[in-house]
Write an enzyme that holds these catalytic residues in place. Structure first.
Site, PDB file in Angstrom:
ATOM      1  N   THR A 210       0.859  -1.187   0.000  1.00  0.00           N
ATOM      2  CA  THR A 210       0.000   0.000   0.000  1.00  0.00           C
ATOM      3  C   THR A 210       0.891   1.231   0.000  1.00  0.00           C
ATOM      4  OG1 THR A 210      -0.164  -0.133   2.412  1.00  0.00           O
ATOM      5  CG2 THR A 210      -1.935  -1.156   1.153  1.00  0.00           C
ATOM      6  N   GLY A 212      -0.205   4.587   0.226  1.00  0.00           N
ATOM      7  CA  GLY A 212      -1.000   5.752   0.645  1.00  0.00           C
ATOM      8  C   GLY A 212      -1.929   6.245  -0.454  1.00  0.00           C
ATOM      9  N   LYS A 213      -1.822   7.541  -0.706  1.00  0.00           N
ATOM     10  CA  LYS A 213      -2.713   8.182  -1.686  1.00  0.00           C
ATOM     11  C   LYS A 213      -2.556   7.612  -3.086  1.00  0.00           C
ATOM     12  CE  LYS A 213      -2.889  12.639   0.605  1.00  0.00           C
ATOM     13  NZ  LYS A 213      -2.033  13.812   0.781  1.00  0.00           N
ATOM     14  N   GLN A 214      -1.385   6.977  -3.376  1.00  0.00           N
ATOM     15  CA  GLN A 214      -1.173   6.443  -4.720  1.00  0.00           C
ATOM     16  C   GLN A 214      -1.945   5.158  -4.958  1.00  0.00           C
ATOM     17  OE1 GLN A 214       3.132   7.490  -4.037  1.00  0.00           O
ATOM     18  NE2 GLN A 214       3.187   6.480  -6.038  1.00  0.00           N
ATOM     19  N   THR A 238      -6.734   7.492  10.248  1.00  0.00           N
ATOM     20  CA  THR A 238      -6.581   6.360  11.178  1.00  0.00           C
ATOM     21  C   THR A 238      -7.569   5.262  10.789  1.00  0.00           C
ATOM     22  OG1 THR A 238      -6.183   8.035  12.878  1.00  0.00           O
ATOM     23  CG2 THR A 238      -6.456   5.753  13.625  1.00  0.00           C
ATOM     24  N   ASP A 242      -6.802  -0.551   7.905  1.00  0.00           N
ATOM     25  CA  ASP A 242      -7.634  -1.654   8.421  1.00  0.00           C
ATOM     26  C   ASP A 242      -8.857  -1.871   7.534  1.00  0.00           C
ATOM     27  OD1 ASP A 242      -5.880  -1.978  10.562  1.00  0.00           O
ATOM     28  OD2 ASP A 242      -6.909  -0.433  11.729  1.00  0.00           O
TER      29      ASP A 242
HETATM   30  O1  RIB Z   1      -4.685   0.928  12.408  1.00  0.00           O
HETATM   31  C1  RIB Z   1      -5.225   1.902  13.237  1.00  0.00           C
HETATM   32  C2  RIB Z   1      -5.171   1.477  14.659  1.00  0.00           C
HETATM   33  O2  RIB Z   1      -3.834   1.361  15.042  1.00  0.00           O
HETATM   34  C3  RIB Z   1      -5.804   2.452  15.622  1.00  0.00           C
HETATM   35  O3  RIB Z   1      -7.175   2.218  15.825  1.00  0.00           O
HETATM   36  C4  RIB Z   1      -4.992   2.265  16.866  1.00  0.00           C
HETATM   37  O4  RIB Z   1      -5.621   1.440  17.789  1.00  0.00           O
HETATM   38  C5  RIB Z   1      -3.668   1.673  16.387  1.00  0.00           C
HETATM   39  O5  RIB Z   1      -3.371   0.522  17.031  1.00  0.00           O
HETATM   40 NA    NA Z   2     -12.010   7.411   9.842  1.00  0.00          NA
END
Ligand code: RIB
Ligand code: NA
Length: 292
Positions: A210, A212-214, A238, A242
């Protein structure tokens, strides 16, 4: 419905917003403080559930107030928490996040996430054996990643390892994982001495970097590909990684092609950054499909 099992961390995110990030020895005045559920494992579980998968999370929280909130939040998002254990004599994991100057900085205190040991996971093998895909990250002990990779490999269950945060990963684990999704920094730690191009070529259709923006880079066996990210105005990045990992896993488990799965995952991740909090902007299935 595809079955996804997440083995990983579940934490509380303690988030401060500030116009300036303090340097060493410096004090600045921030603007706001919020406590929201996070942790890479729980984030991926919630993202996969919102995208329509049947999700079981295997993890640990402390027997404290944060632990209760973390478990309730997973349940409210439809994640099965039968294998989430509140443990005594240990605080829940926390992530101390500063949102400043358009980016985050994070200190993670693992707390109860360190108790997600191989013997703990051994008591939860049933959902793993039944899973269409297992997702794992690195906010839990290294031995557990090792162990889960063995279990998945011997039972033929595909494993997606999101090697975040960065730490060394053994050759065995790299070999046993079906999919690896490092960012550029994590790629350097995973494959020391290899350039990004060399690493991608060595692991076609398995290594997804990954950028980022690319977007995402991978090698399809013939040539290197980049699947671009969708440009959006980010409020809080953030949890974008995930969301990407969960969406990629759900799409692959559903039998979508790699290219289609990456587009779906990029779309989900781009929607996730438009709201505050790791889980705040994680989209539902419908929201992703409407925007594709
Ligand atoms: O990937 C983001 C997460 O990483 C956040 O929610 C935080 O808990 C960190 O561990
Ligand atoms: Na968010």
């Amino acid at each position: 419905m595809v079955k996804i099992v997440v083995v990983g961390s579940a934490s509380m995110d303690l988030v401060v917003t500030s116009s300036k990030r303090p340097g060493a020895g410096e004090t600045v005045l921030g603007e706001s403080f919020k406590t929201v559920p996070g942790g890479k494992g729980a984030n991926q579980a919630v993202a996969a559930a919102r995208l329509g998968a049947e999700v079981t999370m295997i993890g640990c929280v402390g027997d404290d107030h944060y632990g209760e909130i973390i478990i309730r939040n997973l349940e409210e998002n439809g994640v099965c928490t039968s294998f989430m254990k509140p443990v005594t004599h240990m605080e829940s994991g926390t992530a101390h996040i500063v949102l400043a100057e358009g980016d985050n900085s994070i200190v993670v205190v693992k707390g109860a996430n360190d108790l997600v040991t191989p013997s703990y996971v051994q008591q939860a093998l049933h959902p793993i054996h039944e899973a269409d895909m297992v997702l794992i990250q690195q906010e839990i002990p290294e031995e557990t990643v090792e162990y889960v990779s063995q279990v998945c490999h011997t039972s033929g269950v595909p494993l997606l390892l999101n090697p975040a945060p960065a730490r060394k990963v053994s050759q065995e684990v790299i070999a046993r994982a079906s999919y690896l999704t490092p960012n550029e920094h994590e790629t350097e730690i995973l494959f020391p001495g290899l350039t990004t191009e060399e690493a991608l070529k060595q692991y076609p259709n398995k290594l997804f970097i990954t950028v980022g923006k690319q977007g995402v880079r991978y090698h399809d066996g013939t040539r290197e590909m980049t699947v671009p990210a969708y440009p959006v105005k980010a409020v809080d990045t953030t949890g974008a990684g995930d969301t990407f990992n969960a969406a990629f896993a759900v799409a692959l488990a559903e039998g979508k092609s790699i290219a289609a799965s990456l587009r779906f995952a990029n779309r989900a991740a781009s929607l996730s950054v438009m709201k505050f909090g790791a889980q705040g902007g994680m989209p539902t299935r419908q929201e992703v499909e409407e925007s594709l």
